[in-house]
Design an enzyme around this catalytic site. Sequence first.
Site, mmCIF file in Angstrom:
data_model
loop_
_atom_site.group_PDB
_atom_site.id
_atom_site.type_symbol
_atom_site.label_atom_id
_atom_site.label_comp_id
_atom_site.label_asym_id
_atom_site.label_seq_id
_atom_site.Cartn_x
_atom_site.Cartn_y
_atom_site.Cartn_z
ATOM 1 N N GLU A 214 0.049 -1.043 5.749
ATOM 2 C CA GLU A 214 1.111 -0.505 6.606
ATOM 3 C C GLU A 214 0.934 0.982 6.865
ATOM 4 O O GLU A 214 1.197 1.469 7.970
ATOM 5 C CB GLU A 214 2.478 -0.766 5.965
ATOM 6 C CG GLU A 214 3.668 -0.528 6.887
ATOM 7 C CD GLU A 214 4.154 0.905 6.913
ATOM 8 O OE1 GLU A 214 4.919 1.253 7.825
ATOM 9 O OE2 GLU A 214 3.764 1.695 6.021
ATOM 10 N N ASP B 291 0.838 -1.192 0.000
ATOM 11 C CA ASP B 291 0.000 0.000 0.000
ATOM 12 C C ASP B 291 0.876 1.246 0.000
ATOM 13 O O ASP B 291 2.041 1.207 0.405
ATOM 14 C CB ASP B 291 -0.952 0.011 1.190
ATOM 15 C CG ASP B 291 -0.226 0.017 2.529
ATOM 16 O OD1 ASP B 291 0.695 -0.807 2.709
ATOM 17 O OD2 ASP B 291 -0.593 0.842 3.401
#
Length: 456
Positions: free
Chosen positions: A152, A88
């Site tokens: 994350e 991400d």
Amino acid sequence: MIDFLEEVYKRKNEMIEDIQTLCQIPSVLDETTTNEGQPFGIKCREALEAMLEIGKRDGFVCENVDGYAGHIDIGDHEETFGILGHLDVVPCNASGWNTEPYGATLENGKLYGRGVADDKGPLIAGYYAAKIIHELNLPVRMKTRIIFGCNEENGSKCMQYYFTKKPYPAMGFTPDAEFPVVYGEKAGVNFKITGTVDNDNLIGLYSGTRANIVPEVCEAYLTGSYKQYRESFLAYLSKHHLEGHVEEEGNHTKLVLIGKSAHASTPELGINGAVYMCHYLRTVSQNQLVEFIDKYFYNDCYGEKLGIAYTGLMGQLTVNLGVLNYKNGNVSMIVDMRVPHEVTDEQLTKKMHQSLDFYQLKETHELGKALYVDPQSELIQKLHNAYVEFTSDNVHQPQAIGGGTYAKTMPNCVAFGVEFPGGDNKIHQNNEEISIDDLMKATAIYAKALYDLIKE
């Protein structure tokens, strides 16, 4: 003697292509497209599938863990070494990029684009390091599990879920910080502040979308003609070497100020658009939110004005006003802090309440955990020695940082690279970049360190 750097350069073009494949997917958290198998949105799922396809292409055993995370196993031993990276990315600003933000453009020996340095490029570097050891058929006692998640940047819920389904590796690293090796990470905490203040002439104030980014752009909406503010605002921008503009919106005025984004763990490297806007607004408004922000956050990234400043073994406590939303007197803001492990929750809360109570503002927060691995441990020493071998850098030693990484999600795991001392990959900023030569060197460092840790 194995020349790992030579082996990496043999695979340079393939590495670049794999990074581009991943970075061309805008895998930002999208709660509007969450569903079963894609808990963080459709683009994060696409990135996860793309990484798994890379592993399958190369003949490795791969697994998708319910869309939260996945892994690629390289080798078939029972004991496992983990390399953890994330797929991400943080959002991109609408302007300020010199290349397509999701293009992973290769120019002048560098890749440019969101994710090339944080963290898709480094994840591929870790993957190729393990792949090289496998392809050279080097004798090892552990398999390498490349583990990758999709959340994350928004709390690492991916890894929290993953490790409820899969066992911890015996040890590991995440290529999601800087060199040399990181033995300590400060605790993270977000203070979510709410309340109501008198409107005065301020109608709205908006800045930031993620607490872990220094917000670049701030918009303020004020009653009255733009002629009331234009001269003083433009003079303020000029004095502080900032960009921005004034717009007429019916009977109201819109001010736009453009600062500089940065990672919240290093707020001193950015220019906080919200804070600088409030410093100006203090001259034209009696709004108490403006007064609060200007009083406690202007020209202070370390909590001195809040009374929470602290320097410990991990360095200084840092403060970032990351998200600000104000409309019709209603306040909602998030302050991101990176806190040395010696500071207690009680110490933070007591001081924060002293500042908030005067303005009748309320807060909720949860202090995260810090990470500390013995600098003399085998893991730290072998990672650091590999770094020194390829850089001849004996000046920079194992370190502690303010950023939080996947290392906190499992025991005996630390952050290791990918940014070199003195470098600036513009993490969380416009024009994120990574040098191809730096990427190749980092991959060689990873291969050497990994082999030293898992060889028979």
